[in-house]
Design a protein around this motif. Sequence first.
Motif, PDB file in Angstrom:
ATOM      1  N   ALA A 149       4.088  -0.366 -15.185  1.00  0.00           N
ATOM      2  CA  ALA A 149       3.617  -1.680 -14.738  1.00  0.00           C
ATOM      3  C   ALA A 149       4.712  -2.742 -14.823  1.00  0.00           C
ATOM      4  N   ALA A 150       5.709  -2.510 -15.696  1.00  0.00           N
ATOM      5  CA  ALA A 150       6.800  -3.470 -15.836  1.00  0.00           C
ATOM      6  C   ALA A 150       7.563  -3.638 -14.524  1.00  0.00           C
ATOM      7  N   PHE A 151       7.514  -2.592 -13.667  1.00  0.00           N
ATOM      8  CA  PHE A 151       8.252  -2.651 -12.405  1.00  0.00           C
ATOM      9  C   PHE A 151       7.452  -3.322 -11.295  1.00  0.00           C
ATOM     10  N   LEU A 152       6.141  -3.561 -11.546  1.00  0.00           N
ATOM     11  CA  LEU A 152       5.284  -4.103 -10.491  1.00  0.00           C
ATOM     12  C   LEU A 152       5.742  -5.453  -9.944  1.00  0.00           C
ATOM     13  N   PRO A 153       6.093  -6.438 -10.811  1.00  0.00           N
ATOM     14  CA  PRO A 153       6.520  -7.728 -10.243  1.00  0.00           C
ATOM     15  C   PRO A 153       7.699  -7.558  -9.292  1.00  0.00           C
ATOM     16  N   GLY A 154       8.672  -6.695  -9.677  1.00  0.00           N
ATOM     17  CA  GLY A 154       9.822  -6.435  -8.815  1.00  0.00           C
ATOM     18  C   GLY A 154       9.402  -5.818  -7.496  1.00  0.00           C
ATOM     19  N   ASP A 155       8.413  -4.901  -7.553  1.00  0.00           N
ATOM     20  CA  ASP A 155       7.955  -4.239  -6.336  1.00  0.00           C
ATOM     21  C   ASP A 155       7.280  -5.223  -5.394  1.00  0.00           C
ATOM     22  N   VAL A 156       6.536  -6.170  -5.969  1.00  0.00           N
ATOM     23  CA  VAL A 156       5.877  -7.174  -5.128  1.00  0.00           C
ATOM     24  C   VAL A 156       6.937  -8.044  -4.446  1.00  0.00           C
TER      25      VAL A 156
ATOM     26  N   LEU B 163       0.835  -1.214   0.000  1.00  0.00           N
ATOM     27  CA  LEU B 163       0.000   0.000   0.000  1.00  0.00           C
ATOM     28  C   LEU B 163       0.862   1.253   0.000  1.00  0.00           C
ATOM     29  N   GLY B 164       1.842   1.293   0.906  1.00  0.00           N
ATOM     30  CA  GLY B 164       2.677   2.492   1.019  1.00  0.00           C
ATOM     31  C   GLY B 164       3.792   2.525  -0.008  1.00  0.00           C
ATOM     32  N   GLY B 165       4.524   1.412  -0.110  1.00  0.00           N
ATOM     33  CA  GLY B 165       5.727   1.384  -0.931  1.00  0.00           C
ATOM     34  C   GLY B 165       5.448   1.294  -2.414  1.00  0.00           C
ATOM     35  N   VAL B 166       4.243   0.823  -2.783  1.00  0.00           N
ATOM     36  CA  VAL B 166       3.905   0.747  -4.200  1.00  0.00           C
ATOM     37  C   VAL B 166       2.731   1.687  -4.500  1.00  0.00           C
ATOM     38  N   GLY B 167       1.619   1.540  -3.758  1.00  0.00           N
ATOM     39  CA  GLY B 167       0.428   2.353  -4.009  1.00  0.00           C
ATOM     40  C   GLY B 167       0.725   3.839  -3.935  1.00  0.00           C
ATOM     41  N   VAL B 168       1.210   4.286  -2.780  1.00  0.00           N
ATOM     42  CA  VAL B 168       1.461   5.717  -2.573  1.00  0.00           C
ATOM     43  C   VAL B 168       2.575   6.212  -3.500  1.00  0.00           C
ATOM     44  N   VAL B 169       3.635   5.417  -3.639  1.00  0.00           N
ATOM     45  CA  VAL B 169       4.767   5.840  -4.466  1.00  0.00           C
ATOM     46  C   VAL B 169       4.338   6.004  -5.934  1.00  0.00           C
ATOM     47  N   TYR B 170       3.510   5.079  -6.434  1.00  0.00           N
ATOM     48  CA  TYR B 170       3.026   5.181  -7.819  1.00  0.00           C
ATOM     49  C   TYR B 170       2.077   6.373  -7.980  1.00  0.00           C
ATOM     50  N   LEU B 171       1.339   6.685  -6.901  1.00  0.00           N
ATOM     51  CA  LEU B 171       0.415   7.817  -6.926  1.00  0.00           C
ATOM     52  C   LEU B 171       1.160   9.112  -7.258  1.00  0.00           C
ATOM     53  N   PHE B 172       2.413   9.199  -6.859  1.00  0.00           N
ATOM     54  CA  PHE B 172       3.242  10.350  -7.186  1.00  0.00           C
ATOM     55  C   PHE B 172       3.996  10.131  -8.505  1.00  0.00           C
ATOM     56  N   GLY B 173       4.506   8.919  -8.669  1.00  0.00           N
ATOM     57  CA  GLY B 173       5.396   8.650  -9.788  1.00  0.00           C
ATOM     58  C   GLY B 173       4.710   8.651 -11.147  1.00  0.00           C
ATOM     59  N   VAL B 174       3.527   8.049 -11.212  1.00  0.00           N
ATOM     60  CA  VAL B 174       2.863   7.883 -12.515  1.00  0.00           C
ATOM     61  C   VAL B 174       2.402   9.231 -13.094  1.00  0.00           C
ATOM     62  N   PRO B 175       1.693  10.087 -12.306  1.00  0.00           N
ATOM     63  CA  PRO B 175       1.302  11.389 -12.884  1.00  0.00           C
ATOM     64  C   PRO B 175       2.519  12.220 -13.300  1.00  0.00           C
ATOM     65  N   TRP B 176       3.593  12.144 -12.526  1.00  0.00           N
ATOM     66  CA  TRP B 176       4.825  12.867 -12.859  1.00  0.00           C
ATOM     67  C   TRP B 176       5.359  12.415 -14.216  1.00  0.00           C
ATOM     68  N   LEU B 177       5.429  11.092 -14.362  1.00  0.00           N
ATOM     69  CA  LEU B 177       5.914  10.530 -15.629  1.00  0.00           C
ATOM     70  C   LEU B 177       5.011  10.994 -16.780  1.00  0.00           C
ATOM     71  N   ALA B 178       3.685  11.027 -16.514  1.00  0.00           N
ATOM     72  CA  ALA B 178       2.732  11.450 -17.539  1.00  0.00           C
ATOM     73  C   ALA B 178       2.998  12.906 -17.939  1.00  0.00           C
ATOM     74  N   VAL B 179       3.242  13.768 -16.952  1.00  0.00           N
ATOM     75  CA  VAL B 179       3.460  15.196 -17.246  1.00  0.00           C
ATOM     76  C   VAL B 179       4.768  15.387 -18.003  1.00  0.00           C
ATOM     77  N   ILE B 180       5.849  14.777 -17.497  1.00  0.00           N
ATOM     78  CA  ILE B 180       7.160  15.050 -18.068  1.00  0.00           C
ATOM     79  C   ILE B 180       7.305  14.442 -19.456  1.00  0.00           C
ATOM     80  N   ALA B 181       6.606  13.318 -19.715  1.00  0.00           N
ATOM     81  CA  ALA B 181       6.714  12.674 -21.028  1.00  0.00           C
ATOM     82  C   ALA B 181       5.512  12.995 -21.915  1.00  0.00           C
TER      83      ALA B 181
END
Lengths: 196, 177
Positions: B150-157, B120-138
Amino acid sequence: MLDLYSEGNSRLHTMKPGWKILGLAISGSLLFAVDNILFSIAFLAVTLALFAAAGLPLRRAWAQIRPVIWIFVLIMIAQALFNSWWVGLFVIIRFAVLLMLAGLLTLTTRSSEMIDGIEAGLRPLSRLGLRTRGISLAISLTLRFIPVLASVVREVREAQYARGLERNILALTIPAIVRTLKMSEDISDAIDARGF
Amino acid sequence: MTTKDIVLIALFAALTAALGVIPQITLPMGVPITAQSMGVMLAGAFLGAKRGGLAIILFLALLAVGLPLLAGGRGGLGVFFGASGGFLIGFPVGAFMIGYLFDRYAGRPPLFPSILFMLLGGVGVVYLFGVPWLAVIAELSVWQALAASAAFLPGDVIKAVLASLILREVRKAIPNL
């Protein structure tokens, strides 16, 4: 101290870190505010000129963007598919300028100067009850702990190598963390004993 | 905040940095996973919300002033502007969230809730910041950015499971932590 600083005595090297950070913040905002590819290209030229002015070869500017080249490729493909390659080029140039400018700041500023800058900037806040001495202690402790921990990890890895467990991440991290946590007890006692 | 708290905050900031030394594992599809974001999970789980969040803020501050602490020896302000900048900003919030969940749980959570909290914290919250940022910058849509991440999800689990196992074993070794 181990940092990414590159020796030199240009105007950029001697400028106060605060001004450089302000310059970076303004440049970043401008790049996103002015939605124009010609502006971004002009900014790219200015950035490369700044590298030259700081006495840094252009390959140092290239080194700032090399680690993200594959992301540039991905952006280009995605933009070419969903928008146009023109947008992709714009995004990549803007992105590259930001990375180069931030890298320029890092290359021309010692970490110790930046930390001094942070501590000076926090000092007024101590009147509001912020324990700036605690922050300084935490920063210097971390800097001391990093090489210690890296060597603990290395030692544990060598020990586990003898057992054929050097690729087992649990066999590396668990003993390393246990050792350092036990160490932390002694360290805080030692700091208190010296009357911090 | 006692001296002990400050030492522990510094220790977990340094631990997050030192985890960058562990060689990265590359998943079959070529996505690298580094041990580093486990530092975020461990800081939150061991230190709780406030100290865990502060430990990761300290790590980011040292990264920002130009120390090459990210896996692969990267550092400096540039890493915050990079594609993973948002994930970095999400790190302390994620550590805070994990700490908060562990603080709220009466007693010590067994393995399954522990893994869930880390996710929840290490993936959910972190992606909540990371994904929109990636969307804006790219200049991508949020969904495209999410698909790219999503390619990083298995590693995160895997990391959430490992961090939970580490937490359990270390607490066995040092029960009064």
